[in-house]
Design a protein around this motif. Structure first.
Motif, PDB file in Angstrom:
ATOM      1  N   ILE A 136      -2.716   0.619  -8.816  1.00  0.00           N
ATOM      2  CA  ILE A 136      -2.289   1.891  -9.396  1.00  0.00           C
ATOM      3  C   ILE A 136      -1.101   1.674 -10.328  1.00  0.00           C
ATOM      4  O   ILE A 136      -0.929   2.406 -11.305  1.00  0.00           O
ATOM      5  CB  ILE A 136      -2.001   2.976  -8.340  1.00  0.00           C
ATOM      6  N   THR A 176      -8.847   2.197  -3.129  1.00  0.00           N
ATOM      7  CA  THR A 176      -8.561   3.553  -2.650  1.00  0.00           C
ATOM      8  C   THR A 176      -9.399   3.854  -1.417  1.00  0.00           C
ATOM      9  O   THR A 176     -10.609   3.615  -1.427  1.00  0.00           O
ATOM     10  CB  THR A 176      -8.908   4.597  -3.733  1.00  0.00           C
ATOM     11  N   GLU A 225      -5.866  13.094  -8.806  1.00  0.00           N
ATOM     12  CA  GLU A 225      -6.363  11.993  -7.985  1.00  0.00           C
ATOM     13  C   GLU A 225      -7.773  11.573  -8.420  1.00  0.00           C
ATOM     14  O   GLU A 225      -8.142  10.402  -8.312  1.00  0.00           O
ATOM     15  CB  GLU A 225      -6.315  12.352  -6.495  1.00  0.00           C
ATOM     16  N   PHE A 254      -3.701   3.986  -1.318  1.00  0.00           N
ATOM     17  CA  PHE A 254      -3.966   3.142  -2.482  1.00  0.00           C
ATOM     18  C   PHE A 254      -3.335   1.764  -2.284  1.00  0.00           C
ATOM     19  O   PHE A 254      -2.259   1.655  -1.683  1.00  0.00           O
ATOM     20  CB  PHE A 254      -3.325   3.727  -3.759  1.00  0.00           C
ATOM     21  N   GLN A 273      -8.616   7.730  -9.774  1.00  0.00           N
ATOM     22  CA  GLN A 273      -9.703   6.939  -9.201  1.00  0.00           C
ATOM     23  C   GLN A 273     -10.789   6.657 -10.242  1.00  0.00           C
ATOM     24  O   GLN A 273     -11.447   5.616 -10.192  1.00  0.00           O
ATOM     25  CB  GLN A 273     -10.269   7.657  -7.971  1.00  0.00           C
ATOM     26  N   SER A 294     -13.591   2.871  -4.478  1.00  0.00           N
ATOM     27  CA  SER A 294     -13.019   3.840  -3.536  1.00  0.00           C
ATOM     28  C   SER A 294     -13.966   3.943  -2.343  1.00  0.00           C
ATOM     29  O   SER A 294     -15.175   3.701  -2.470  1.00  0.00           O
ATOM     30  CB  SER A 294     -12.853   5.217  -4.178  1.00  0.00           C
ATOM     31  N   LYS A 344       0.840  -1.189   0.000  1.00  0.00           N
ATOM     32  CA  LYS A 344       0.000   0.000   0.000  1.00  0.00           C
ATOM     33  C   LYS A 344       0.878   1.244   0.000  1.00  0.00           C
ATOM     34  O   LYS A 344       2.008   1.230   0.494  1.00  0.00           O
ATOM     35  CB  LYS A 344      -0.906   0.027   1.236  1.00  0.00           C
TER      36      LYS A 344
END
Length: 343
Positions: free
Chosen positions: A203, A133, A219, A198, A223, A233, A103
């Motif tokens: 990602i 997220t 951002e 995240f 997302q 998310s 993470k």
């Protein structure tokens, strides 16, 4: 950039990108080092984005005086990369490791942990395998809660926000982008980049932040791309972060008349083009002009302050609408200020 050997693998890599807010960035790092994180292994990466004055020297001195050692990796850049590319350079270093962290947690230089926020965010990810997220509940230093969770912007929400006219806002209430500051824990479209965690693998698969963004909307874009790939998310209201909004960017959400820098408009244009396609983005940008004029008209009739940034119509035409109509791509942001984090 200062290169170091790969450390013992940590579960969470914390990244703070500083520009001109060294004292606050040091507090942000200290708040991370002082927490327990539920026993999880962490490492910190502090990027100085070619700050003016003596930020780099102050950070070097503090690292020695506070005995950070290998717990904090320092990056002293000769160019202001902006938020997206500033974080990407750490992401790229992490992905070169045999064992990247599971993470990553991005913490604004003008923010600090208000509780064991990282533990609670990581717990949520561990318990929800389809979530990539998670964001923390954010408040100002005085305790006032600010919005940290949002809906994805679209054509309707952009026009309704620009018009800022009560009947229109009520009619399209379900499209309003900001959710309430007291939003409970659970799935949302996207969360603030001021304090966001995240999963690293998704990602990396998404290509990290789009480097065309200098600051703002990057951002949301990431997302949005994760959502299209099937990832969710969420807001974790039990995780608390204190954010001195505007210290890094000089832009506050409660100061609607503050002029926006060109990089804000550049980022808005890139996001519209990415999510709507150039034709619909150009149509939306054109329709924002009568919406803005409506805002000016009803504000004048009622004797109220226009709820738009200063010089909005001029700057929107110059930096958003004209390039979309002409098919121009974004210009390189260059060596400009205000790229240490989100407002």
């Amino acid at each position: 950039m200062t290169r170091r050997p790969d450390p013992v693998p940590a579960e969470i890599a914390v990244i703070t990108v500083n520009y001109g807010t060294a004292a606050l960035a040091l507090e942000a790092v200290e708040s991370v080092l002082a927490a327990d994180h539920g026993g999880r292994g962490i490492e910190v990466h502090l990027v100085d984005n070619a700050s003016p004055d003596d930020d780099a020297q102050a950070i070097r001195a503090a690292a020695g005086q506070r005995g950070w050692g290998d717990r904090v990796h320092l990056y002293f850049e000769e160019e202001n990369h902006g938020f997206a590319r500033g974080n990407n350079l750490v992401f790229r270093a992490l992905e070169q490791r045999d064992t990247p962290p599971d993470k990553v947690f991005l913490l604004n230089p003008d923010a600090r942990l208000g509780n064991e926020a990282m533990e609670r965010l990581a717990d949520y990810l561990d318990e929800h395998p389809q979530t990539a997220t998670v964001g923390a509940r954010i408040s100002m230093p005085g305790g006032r809660a600010v919005t940290s969770a949002f809906r994805f912007p679209g054509m309707i929400s952009v026009l309704a926000e620009t018009a800022n006219f009560g009947p229109i806002s009520r009619l399209f209430e379900r499209y309003v982008v900001p959710l309430r500051p007291e939003q409970p824990t659970g799935p949302v479209d996207w969360v603030s980049g001021a304090a966001v965690m995240f999963r690293f693998a998704p990602i990396r698969e998404a290509g990290f932040f789009d480097p065309d963004y200098f600051l703002y909307f990057e951002e949301v874009d990431l997302q949005w791309r994760l959502a299209r790939a099937g990832w969710g998310s969420a807001l974790v209201a039990e995780a608390h972060v204190i954010h001195e909004e505007g210290a890094a960017t000089r832009i506050r959400s409660d100061e609607s008349r503050t002029a926006r820098p060109d990089y804000w408009y550049n980022s808005h244009r890139i996001f519209l083009r990415t999510t709507l396609g150039r034709s619909r983005a150009a149509l939306t940008a054109a329709a924002m002009l009568p919406a803005a004029w409506m805002n000016h008209l009803h504000s004048a009739v009622r004797g109220r302050t226009v709820h738009l940034p200063a010089d909005f119509i001029r700057d929107h035409c110059r930096v958003v609408l004209k390039p979309l109509l002409l098919g121009e791509r974004s210009e390189p942001p260059g060596r400009i200020g205000g790229a240490g984090g989100h407002g």
